[in-house]
Design a protein around this motif. Structure first.
Motif, PDB file in Angstrom:
ATOM      1  N   GLY A 154       5.921  -2.558  -8.979  1.00  0.00           N
ATOM      2  CA  GLY A 154       6.889  -1.990  -9.899  1.00  0.00           C
ATOM      3  C   GLY A 154       8.161  -1.609  -9.173  1.00  0.00           C
ATOM      4  N   GLU A 155       9.039  -0.918  -9.848  1.00  0.00           N
ATOM      5  CA  GLU A 155      10.335  -0.553  -9.277  1.00  0.00           C
ATOM      6  C   GLU A 155      10.176   0.254  -7.995  1.00  0.00           C
ATOM      7  N   GLY A 156      10.852  -0.186  -6.943  1.00  0.00           N
ATOM      8  CA  GLY A 156      10.779   0.482  -5.654  1.00  0.00           C
ATOM      9  C   GLY A 156       9.693  -0.056  -4.761  1.00  0.00           C
ATOM     10  N   PHE A 157       8.832  -0.911  -5.327  1.00  0.00           N
ATOM     11  CA  PHE A 157       7.751  -1.533  -4.556  1.00  0.00           C
ATOM     12  C   PHE A 157       7.808  -3.041  -4.821  1.00  0.00           C
ATOM     13  N   ARG A 158       6.682  -3.717  -4.722  1.00  0.00           N
ATOM     14  CA  ARG A 158       6.637  -5.150  -5.009  1.00  0.00           C
ATOM     15  C   ARG A 158       6.915  -5.374  -6.495  1.00  0.00           C
ATOM     16  N   PRO A 159       7.776  -6.359  -6.826  1.00  0.00           N
ATOM     17  CA  PRO A 159       8.003  -6.656  -8.244  1.00  0.00           C
ATOM     18  C   PRO A 159       6.709  -7.000  -8.942  1.00  0.00           C
ATOM     19  N   ILE A 160       6.509  -6.463 -10.134  1.00  0.00           N
ATOM     20  CA  ILE A 160       5.226  -6.646 -10.825  1.00  0.00           C
ATOM     21  C   ILE A 160       5.034  -8.085 -11.273  1.00  0.00           C
ATOM     22  N   THR A 190       0.830  -1.196   0.000  1.00  0.00           N
ATOM     23  CA  THR A 190       0.000   0.000   0.000  1.00  0.00           C
ATOM     24  C   THR A 190       0.868   1.251   0.000  1.00  0.00           C
ATOM     25  N   GLY A 191       0.257   2.364  -0.325  1.00  0.00           N
ATOM     26  CA  GLY A 191       1.002   3.609  -0.326  1.00  0.00           C
ATOM     27  C   GLY A 191       0.104   4.778  -0.662  1.00  0.00           C
ATOM     28  N   LYS A 192       0.706   5.866  -1.060  1.00  0.00           N
ATOM     29  CA  LYS A 192      -0.025   7.075  -1.421  1.00  0.00           C
ATOM     30  C   LYS A 192       0.384   7.508  -2.828  1.00  0.00           C
ATOM     31  N   VAL A 193      -0.554   8.096  -3.522  1.00  0.00           N
ATOM     32  CA  VAL A 193      -0.267   8.691  -4.832  1.00  0.00           C
ATOM     33  C   VAL A 193      -0.565  10.173  -4.738  1.00  0.00           C
ATOM     34  N   LEU A 194       0.402  10.984  -5.086  1.00  0.00           N
ATOM     35  CA  LEU A 194       0.242  12.431  -5.013  1.00  0.00           C
ATOM     36  C   LEU A 194       0.189  13.030  -6.415  1.00  0.00           C
ATOM     37  N   LEU A 195      -0.785  13.922  -6.615  1.00  0.00           N
ATOM     38  CA  LEU A 195      -0.890  14.702  -7.840  1.00  0.00           C
ATOM     39  C   LEU A 195      -0.636  16.155  -7.467  1.00  0.00           C
ATOM     40  N   VAL A 196       0.331  16.766  -8.123  1.00  0.00           N
ATOM     41  CA  VAL A 196       0.729  18.138  -7.786  1.00  0.00           C
ATOM     42  C   VAL A 196       0.612  19.012  -9.030  1.00  0.00           C
ATOM     43  N   VAL A 197      -0.110  20.107  -8.882  1.00  0.00           N
ATOM     44  CA  VAL A 197      -0.224  21.092  -9.959  1.00  0.00           C
ATOM     45  C   VAL A 197       0.505  22.352  -9.505  1.00  0.00           C
ATOM     46  N   VAL A 253       4.414   6.891  -3.443  1.00  0.00           N
ATOM     47  CA  VAL A 253       5.355   6.724  -2.332  1.00  0.00           C
ATOM     48  C   VAL A 253       4.757   5.820  -1.263  1.00  0.00           C
ATOM     49  N   ARG A 254       5.606   5.354  -0.365  1.00  0.00           N
ATOM     50  CA  ARG A 254       5.117   4.668   0.818  1.00  0.00           C
ATOM     51  C   ARG A 254       4.331   5.657   1.675  1.00  0.00           C
ATOM     52  N   ALA A 255       3.403   5.129   2.449  1.00  0.00           N
ATOM     53  CA  ALA A 255       2.541   6.014   3.250  1.00  0.00           C
ATOM     54  C   ALA A 255       3.352   6.919   4.167  1.00  0.00           C
ATOM     55  N   GLN A 256       4.437   6.362   4.758  1.00  0.00           N
ATOM     56  CA  GLN A 256       5.232   7.162   5.692  1.00  0.00           C
ATOM     57  C   GLN A 256       6.070   8.236   5.012  1.00  0.00           C
ATOM     58  N   GLN A 257       6.155   8.183   3.664  1.00  0.00           N
ATOM     59  CA  GLN A 257       6.921   9.194   2.937  1.00  0.00           C
ATOM     60  C   GLN A 257       6.043  10.330   2.439  1.00  0.00           C
ATOM     61  N   CYS A 258       4.744  10.199   2.603  1.00  0.00           N
ATOM     62  CA  CYS A 258       3.828  11.187   2.040  1.00  0.00           C
ATOM     63  C   CYS A 258       4.088  12.586   2.590  1.00  0.00           C
ATOM     64  N   TYR A 259       4.268  12.679   3.894  1.00  0.00           N
ATOM     65  CA  TYR A 259       4.461  14.011   4.492  1.00  0.00           C
ATOM     66  C   TYR A 259       5.754  14.645   4.006  1.00  0.00           C
ATOM     67  N   ARG A 260       6.759  13.812   3.658  1.00  0.00           N
ATOM     68  CA  ARG A 260       8.016  14.346   3.147  1.00  0.00           C
ATOM     69  C   ARG A 260       7.801  15.009   1.793  1.00  0.00           C
ATOM     70  N   VAL A 261       6.981  14.371   0.954  1.00  0.00           N
ATOM     71  CA  VAL A 261       6.675  14.964  -0.351  1.00  0.00           C
ATOM     72  C   VAL A 261       5.928  16.275  -0.166  1.00  0.00           C
ATOM     73  N   GLU A 262       4.968  16.292   0.757  1.00  0.00           N
ATOM     74  CA  GLU A 262       4.204  17.518   1.003  1.00  0.00           C
ATOM     75  C   GLU A 262       5.110  18.637   1.507  1.00  0.00           C
ATOM     76  N   GLU A 263       6.091  18.294   2.342  1.00  0.00           N
ATOM     77  CA  GLU A 263       7.048  19.295   2.818  1.00  0.00           C
ATOM     78  C   GLU A 263       7.872  19.861   1.664  1.00  0.00           C
ATOM     79  N   ILE A 264       8.297  18.978   0.766  1.00  0.00           N
ATOM     80  CA  ILE A 264       9.078  19.428  -0.405  1.00  0.00           C
ATOM     81  C   ILE A 264       8.249  20.376  -1.261  1.00  0.00           C
ATOM     82  N   THR A 274      15.911  13.570  -2.867  1.00  0.00           N
ATOM     83  CA  THR A 274      15.747  13.351  -1.429  1.00  0.00           C
ATOM     84  C   THR A 274      15.172  11.983  -1.092  1.00  0.00           C
ATOM     85  N   LEU A 275      14.125  11.571  -1.813  1.00  0.00           N
ATOM     86  CA  LEU A 275      13.412  10.331  -1.484  1.00  0.00           C
ATOM     87  C   LEU A 275      13.751   9.175  -2.414  1.00  0.00           C
TER      88      LEU A 275
END
Length: 289
Positions: A277-283, A199-206, A246-257, A220-221
């Protein structure tokens, strides 16, 4: 040949371990506490209370017609795997108390530990592509004919009916309430074991500074970033939309950036129930078949 023998041994190990843990949950916790947490096992507990028939034997009897239907409509491989699991599970339900003592404490503890044990047992069985029969067979059969129906809702209704029956059979409303706790605990543990690591988070940034934001995230990440092409419906302005998983625990780091680069950025955070996929479970890694 060796590979097939290894796969067979793993299938058997997971099936026996899962069925044993599930049997502990049913026969050592929820059953003795007069809790029927939905499904065929819940119905078996009710029949055992009314007639004295062994829970495992009743569980097998309920599953026999479903297995015959599965053989006809769902294929031999699925049915044989399920049959082996149901047989092992049913036998262990009736003999597990010879080795493991029955819990006789608080019903809330019986509901929680029974639910956790059931969730762990189901997860081990599902990991090797098998099932414990019962409502899982029903759901697959219904999907063949009624693809437009929500199977999750139908199975939820089955559990609700069993919970209501438990209130009538055990003659107290707490049986249904504790059954709900057991179902919730089982579902949470099952999901966390099967999908918790993915599991994790997906961030969309405009933002007008997406290039700089992307560079900082990757530096950084060490997470990949994708640019999507977007267009404002009102303004018609062409914009880049940054997508990052990102992993759930990395979400706040992205928001800080993002805040550090552009305080006016528009950020959407989405839940991702599974990321491969890459960085997570192999597909290519096999999950539940």
């Amino acid at each position: 040949m060796k590979e097939k023998a290894k796969e067979f041994a793993l299938d058997l190990l997971y099936t026996v371990a899962g069925a044993a843990i599930l049997a502990v949950g049913v026969s050592c916790f929820v059953g003795p506490a007069q809790i029927a947490p939905g499904g065929v096992s819940g119905l078996s507990i009710l029949v055992n209370f009314l007639t004295g028939l062994p829970v495992g034997a009743v569980n097998l009897a309920f599953n026999i017609p479903l297995i015959l239907l599965a053989w006809k409509f769902l294929g031999r491989r699925f049915t044989l795997r399920t049959l082996v699991t149901v047989l092992i599970q049913s036998v262990l339900m009736d003999v597990i108390t010879l080795w493991i003592p029955v819990y006789t404490g608080e019903r809330i503890m019986a509901a929680l530990f029974g639910g956790v044990a059931s969730g762990v047992g189901l997860a081990l069985v599902f990991m090797r592509g098998s099932t414990t029969g019962g409502t899982d067979i029903v759901s697959r059969l219904l999907q063949l004919r009624y693809r437009h129906l929500s199977i999750g809702r139908l199975l939820f209704l089955v559990d609700v009916v069993v919970l209501l029956l438990s209130v009538a059979v055990f003659r107290n409303i707490e049986a249904g309430l504790y059954g709900m706790i057991a179902i919730f605990a089982s579902g949470k543990v099952l999901d966390n074991i099967l999908y918790g690591l993915d599991t994790g988070k997906v961030l969309l940034v405009v933002s007008g500074k997406n290039q700089e934001i992307a560079a900082r995230i990757m530096e950084t990440l060490k997470r990949g970033v994708t640019f999507l092409h977007g267009s404002g419906a009102w303004s018609g302005t062409e914009r880049q939309v940054l997508l990052c998983a990102v992993r759930a625990q990395q979400c706040y780091r992205v928001e800080e950036i993002v805040r550090g680069v552009d305080k006016e950025a528009f950020v959407i955070v989405l839940e991702a129930t599974e990321i491969a996929g890459e960085g997570f479970r192999p597909i290519t890694e096999d999950k539940v078949s």
